[in-house]
Motif scaffolding. Structure first.
Motif, PDB file in Angstrom:
ATOM      1  N   ASP A   1      -1.728  -6.145 -14.066  1.00 23.69           N
ATOM      2  CA  ASP A   1      -2.437  -4.871 -13.994  1.00 23.69           C
ATOM      3  C   ASP A   1      -2.041  -4.224 -12.669  1.00 23.69           C
ATOM      4  OD1 ASP A   1      -4.201  -2.741 -13.671  1.00 23.69           O
ATOM      5  OD2 ASP A   1      -5.851  -3.784 -14.658  1.00 23.69           O
ATOM      6  N   LEU A   2      -1.298  -3.118 -12.748  1.00 21.41           N
ATOM      7  CA  LEU A   2      -0.838  -2.428 -11.544  1.00 21.41           C
ATOM      8  C   LEU A   2      -1.742  -1.260 -11.173  1.00 21.41           C
ATOM      9  CD1 LEU A   2       3.032  -2.403 -12.131  1.00 21.41           C
ATOM     10  CD2 LEU A   2       1.668  -4.035 -10.822  1.00 21.41           C
ATOM     11  N   GLY A   3      -2.983  -1.290 -11.669  1.00 23.77           N
ATOM     12  CA  GLY A   3      -3.911  -0.208 -11.384  1.00 23.77           C
ATOM     13  C   GLY A   3      -4.185  -0.012  -9.905  1.00 23.77           C
ATOM     14  N   ALA A   4      -4.007  -1.063  -9.106  1.00 19.20           N
ATOM     15  CA  ALA A   4      -4.274  -0.972  -7.674  1.00 19.20           C
ATOM     16  C   ALA A   4      -3.097  -0.440  -6.882  1.00 19.20           C
ATOM     17  CB  ALA A   4      -4.667  -2.348  -7.129  1.00 19.20           C
ATOM     18  N   ILE A   5      -1.995  -0.109  -7.564  1.00 19.61           N
ATOM     19  CA  ILE A   5      -0.803   0.352  -6.849  1.00 19.61           C
ATOM     20  C   ILE A   5      -0.077   1.494  -7.558  1.00 19.61           C
ATOM     21  CG2 ILE A   5       0.824  -1.252  -7.934  1.00 19.61           C
ATOM     22  CD1 ILE A   5       2.095  -1.707  -5.210  1.00 19.61           C
ATOM     23  N   ALA A   6      -0.297   1.659  -8.868  1.00 18.76           N
ATOM     24  CA  ALA A   6       0.488   2.611  -9.653  1.00 18.76           C
ATOM     25  C   ALA A   6       0.215   4.058  -9.262  1.00 18.76           C
ATOM     26  CB  ALA A   6       0.226   2.410 -11.145  1.00 18.76           C
ATOM     27  N   LYS A   7      -1.055   4.409  -8.992  1.00 21.37           N
ATOM     28  CA  LYS A   7      -1.349   5.800  -8.630  1.00 21.37           C
ATOM     29  C   LYS A   7      -0.629   6.211  -7.350  1.00 21.37           C
ATOM     30  CE  LYS A   7      -5.740   7.197 -10.721  1.00 21.37           C
ATOM     31  NZ  LYS A   7      -7.125   7.655 -10.436  1.00 21.37           N
ATOM     32  N   GLY A   8      -0.623   5.307  -6.384  1.00 21.73           N
ATOM     33  CA  GLY A   8       0.071   5.606  -5.140  1.00 21.73           C
ATOM     34  C   GLY A   8       1.564   5.789  -5.365  1.00 21.73           C
TER      35      GLY A   8
ATOM     36  N   THR B   1     -10.684   4.259   3.608  1.00 24.00           N
ATOM     37  CA  THR B   1      -9.727   5.347   3.428  1.00 24.00           C
ATOM     38  C   THR B   1      -8.499   5.047   4.278  1.00 24.00           C
ATOM     39  OG1 THR B   1     -11.459   6.986   3.043  1.00 24.00           O
ATOM     40  CG2 THR B   1      -9.317   7.817   3.728  1.00 24.00           C
ATOM     41  N   ILE B   2      -7.324   5.224   3.677  1.00 20.60           N
ATOM     42  CA  ILE B   2      -6.076   4.994   4.396  1.00 20.60           C
ATOM     43  C   ILE B   2      -5.315   6.320   4.514  1.00 20.60           C
ATOM     44  CG2 ILE B   2      -3.809   3.871   4.343  1.00 20.60           C
ATOM     45  CD1 ILE B   2      -6.045   1.951   5.005  1.00 20.60           C
ATOM     46  N   ILE B   3      -4.869   6.614   5.736  1.00 26.99           N
ATOM     47  CA  ILE B   3      -3.998   7.765   5.987  1.00 26.99           C
ATOM     48  C   ILE B   3      -2.629   7.210   6.336  1.00 26.99           C
ATOM     49  CG2 ILE B   3      -3.557   9.768   7.434  1.00 26.99           C
ATOM     50  CD1 ILE B   3      -7.081   8.376   7.153  1.00 26.99           C
ATOM     51  N   SER B   4      -1.612   7.645   5.597  1.00 21.19           N
ATOM     52  CA  SER B   4      -0.271   7.084   5.768  1.00 21.19           C
ATOM     53  C   SER B   4       0.763   8.086   5.277  1.00 21.19           C
ATOM     54  CB  SER B   4      -0.138   5.766   5.006  1.00 21.19           C
ATOM     55  OG  SER B   4      -0.412   5.962   3.618  1.00 21.19           O
ATOM     56  N   GLU B   5       2.017   7.756   5.489  1.00 26.80           N
ATOM     57  CA  GLU B   5       3.101   8.598   4.995  1.00 26.80           C
ATOM     58  C   GLU B   5       3.199   8.514   3.476  1.00 26.80           C
ATOM     59  OE1 GLU B   5       6.211  11.322   5.811  1.00 26.80           O
ATOM     60  OE2 GLU B   5       4.938  10.319   7.280  1.00 26.80           O
ATOM     61  N   ASP B   6       3.194   7.273   2.976  1.00 23.49           N
ATOM     62  CA  ASP B   6       3.357   7.034   1.543  1.00 23.49           C
ATOM     63  C   ASP B   6       2.032   6.642   0.909  1.00 23.49           C
ATOM     64  OD1 ASP B   6       6.115   7.508   1.700  1.00 23.49           O
ATOM     65  OD2 ASP B   6       6.513   5.419   2.231  1.00 23.49           O
ATOM     66  N   SER B   7       1.772   7.209  -0.249  1.00 19.73           N
ATOM     67  CA  SER B   7       0.522   6.927  -0.941  1.00 19.73           C
ATOM     68  C   SER B   7       0.471   5.488  -1.451  1.00 19.73           C
ATOM     69  CB  SER B   7       0.335   7.907  -2.108  1.00 19.73           C
ATOM     70  OG  SER B   7      -0.980   7.892  -2.577  1.00 19.73           O
ATOM     71  N   ILE B   8       1.613   4.898  -1.734  1.00 21.36           N
ATOM     72  CA  ILE B   8       1.625   3.513  -2.202  1.00 21.36           C
ATOM     73  C   ILE B   8       1.077   2.586  -1.112  1.00 21.36           C
ATOM     74  CG2 ILE B   8       4.000   3.003  -1.489  1.00 21.36           C
ATOM     75  CD1 ILE B   8       4.274   1.343  -4.059  1.00 21.36           C
ATOM     76  N   ASP B   9       1.352   2.908   0.156  1.00 25.80           N
ATOM     77  CA  ASP B   9       0.779   2.128   1.253  1.00 25.80           C
ATOM     78  C   ASP B   9      -0.734   2.285   1.284  1.00 25.80           C
ATOM     79  OD1 ASP B   9       3.148   1.038   2.227  1.00 25.80           O
ATOM     80  OD2 ASP B   9       3.553   2.760   3.510  1.00 25.80           O
ATOM     81  N   GLY B  10      -1.219   3.481   0.954  1.00 26.84           N
ATOM     82  CA  GLY B  10      -2.656   3.692   0.893  1.00 26.84           C
ATOM     83  C   GLY B  10      -3.305   2.815  -0.156  1.00 26.84           C
ATOM     84  N   ASP B  11      -2.679   2.733  -1.332  1.00 25.96           N
ATOM     85  CA  ASP B  11      -3.191   1.864  -2.396  1.00 25.96           C
ATOM     86  C   ASP B  11      -3.259   0.410  -1.941  1.00 25.96           C
ATOM     87  OD1 ASP B  11      -3.794   3.617  -4.393  1.00 25.96           O
ATOM     88  OD2 ASP B  11      -2.018   3.253  -5.599  1.00 25.96           O
ATOM     89  N   ILE B  12      -2.170  -0.054  -1.362  1.00 24.27           N
ATOM     90  CA  ILE B  12      -2.085  -1.457  -0.951  1.00 24.27           C
ATOM     91  C   ILE B  12      -3.120  -1.778   0.125  1.00 24.27           C
ATOM     92  CG2 ILE B  12      -0.632  -3.145   0.264  1.00 24.27           C
ATOM     93  CD1 ILE B  12       1.786  -1.751  -1.150  1.00 24.27           C
ATOM     94  N   TRP B  13      -3.185  -0.937   1.144  1.00 27.04           N
ATOM     95  CA  TRP B  13      -4.021  -1.265   2.299  1.00 27.04           C
ATOM     96  C   TRP B  13      -5.500  -0.993   2.079  1.00 27.04           C
ATOM     97  CZ3 TRP B  13      -2.795  -4.471   5.983  1.00 27.04           C
ATOM     98  CH2 TRP B  13      -1.445  -4.746   6.196  1.00 27.04           C
ATOM     99  N   THR B  14      -5.867  -0.082   1.175  1.00 21.20           N
ATOM    100  CA  THR B  14      -7.305   0.042   0.888  1.00 21.20           C
ATOM    101  C   THR B  14      -7.821  -1.266   0.300  1.00 21.20           C
ATOM    102  OG1 THR B  14      -6.775   1.091  -1.249  1.00 21.20           O
ATOM    103  CG2 THR B  14      -7.443   2.553   0.557  1.00 21.20           C
ATOM    104  N   THR B  15      -7.035  -1.872  -0.574  1.00 24.41           N
ATOM    105  CA  THR B  15      -7.446  -3.144  -1.189  1.00 24.41           C
ATOM    106  C   THR B  15      -7.438  -4.280  -0.176  1.00 24.41           C
ATOM    107  OG1 THR B  15      -6.569  -2.433  -3.330  1.00 24.41           O
ATOM    108  CG2 THR B  15      -6.970  -4.780  -3.040  1.00 24.41           C
ATOM    109  N   LEU B  16      -6.353  -4.390   0.598  1.00 23.78           N
ATOM    110  CA  LEU B  16      -6.253  -5.476   1.562  1.00 23.78           C
ATOM    111  C   LEU B  16      -7.359  -5.396   2.612  1.00 23.78           C
ATOM    112  CD1 LEU B  16      -2.400  -5.721   2.224  1.00 23.78           C
ATOM    113  CD2 LEU B  16      -3.816  -7.261   0.865  1.00 23.78           C
ATOM    114  N   LEU B  17      -7.580  -4.201   3.164  1.00 25.36           N
ATOM    115  CA  LEU B  17      -8.571  -4.064   4.235  1.00 25.36           C
ATOM    116  C   LEU B  17      -9.992  -4.201   3.713  1.00 25.36           C
ATOM    117  CD1 LEU B  17      -7.109  -1.234   6.520  1.00 25.36           C
ATOM    118  CD2 LEU B  17      -6.756  -3.710   6.625  1.00 25.36           C
TER     119      LEU B  17
ATOM    120  N   SER C   1      -6.486  -9.935  -0.976  1.00 29.62           N
ATOM    121  CA  SER C   1      -7.427  -9.520  -2.015  1.00 29.62           C
ATOM    122  C   SER C   1      -6.745  -8.620  -3.042  1.00 29.62           C
ATOM    123  CB  SER C   1      -8.633  -8.802  -1.396  1.00 29.62           C
ATOM    124  OG  SER C   1      -8.197  -7.747  -0.571  1.00 29.62           O
ATOM    125  N   PHE C   2      -5.449  -8.400  -2.855  1.00 28.48           N
ATOM    126  CA  PHE C   2      -4.630  -7.666  -3.819  1.00 28.48           C
ATOM    127  C   PHE C   2      -4.015  -8.688  -4.766  1.00 28.48           C
ATOM    128  CE2 PHE C   2      -0.977  -5.652  -5.583  1.00 28.48           C
ATOM    129  CZ  PHE C   2      -1.182  -4.290  -5.529  1.00 28.48           C
TER     130      PHE C   2
END
Length: 320
Positions: A147-154, A253-269, A89-90
């Motif tokens: 559009d990298l809006g779903a990943i750029a902030k992370g 909500t995703i808790i992770s080491e890297d914020s970019i993983d949070g961006d990716i996985w909030t969308t995927l999940l 869904s990303f």
């Protein structure tokens, strides 16, 4: 609170959101450096202004490849890889659909079905051609838009974290509006991050997430939306249909080491829904999630990297 526990807060409006920096030492020079760094990154990745590295690619869609910097190329490559996963869904090419709906940007109407169908033909991530030798990006069809809006902030949150580490900062928090990245711990052994109550007052919380040196990223349908004829149309779009994703979830909500993983996985999940997400999380131990559902559940598959304190009795806690 002792003098050693004092937190200094600095704020600015960047990337269309309030940005908050918390430090344990008063340092306006450092804060200015952080905000300047975020602004530089925003200027590279934004699609909300005519000129940026990403807009240069979009303007050349269907005509020419565009050579970009190594960080931009790598982020686009990662975004394409995630976009091309089965049933993902990303989608980094969702730009035409985002601009059509305008949710969060004064959009309050449903686009015509035939318009969405036409735009879907411009949202195939396989049509993003990457050339590693020339470090160029080419969009094969005229009208395509990354559009990298779903990943750029992370990504930017992690850039700021790394910058703070370079400045010998051991404890800090940066909040980019939905993306919180922490270094070290807060005043009581952990940073306390509020989990917002969906469709309620901005300060209303359903719980508090406590983390040490972790990222917390939340994506919810209540962030940007409009209502029409009793139906809520939110900003999380389904790249297969062009319409907002519709399932049992209000937020992930995703808790992770890297914020970019949070961006990716909030969308995927979010796209997977709860049942498939729980199965996927067993295979990615470095990622943890909190799900808030439409029927008032807070689902906690695990709490290895954080602790959660509920604040609203109207929600039922489902822990595994």
């Amino acid at each position: 609170m002792t003098p050693d526990d004092r937190i200094y807060a600095y704020s600015a409006v960047l990337m269309g959101s309030p940005v908050l920096l918390k430090l344990f030492e008063h340092d306006e020079t450092l804060a200015s450096g952080v905000f300047r760094l975020i602004k530089q990154q925003e200027n590279i990745f934004t699609v909300n202004r005519p000129h940026s590295d990403i807009m240069a690619i979009n303007h050349a869609a269907g005509r020419d490849p565009v050579t970009v910097s190594a960080p931009v190329f790598e982020l686009i490559r990662r975004a394409k890889t995630i976009s091309c996963l089965p049933d993902s869904s990303f989608n980094l090419t969702i730009g035409p659909l985002v601009k059509c709906w305008k949710i969060g940007f004064s959009g309050h109407s449903i686009p015509a079905a035939h318009d969405l169908q036409t735009l879907l033909s411009l949202t195939d991530p396989e049509d993003v051609i990457l050339d590693e030798q020339t470090r160029s990006v080419f969009l094969q069809k005229t009208g395509m838009e990354i559009d990298l809006g779903a990943i750029a902030k992370g990504y930017i949150a992690d850039v700021v974290r790394d910058y703070l580490r370079e400045q010998q900062v051991d404890n800090a928090l940066i909040n980019l509006g939905g993306n919180v990245q922490t270094l070290g711990d807060g005043t009581e052994g952990a940073w306390a991050i509020g989990l917002k109550k969906p469709f309620s007052d901005p300060d209303a919380l359903i719980g508090v997430i406590n983390v040490i040196g972790k990222s917390v990223v939340t994506s919810g349908v209540y962030e940007r939306y409009f209502e029409l004829d009793g139906h809520c149309y939110h900003h999380i779009l389904d790249p297969k249909t062009g319409y907002p994703l519709d399932n049992e979830l209000l937020s992930v909500t995703i808790i992770s080491e890297d914020s970019i993983d949070g961006d990716i996985w909030t969308t995927l999940l979010y796209g997977m829904g709860v049942e498939k997400s729980l199965a996927s999380l067993t295979k990615i131990p470095h990622i943890e999630a909190i799900f808030v559902t439409r029927d008032g559940q807070i689902i906690l598959p695990s709490q290895r990297q954080f602790t959660f304190t509920p604040l609203d009795d109207s929600y039922r806690i489902i822990a595994y």
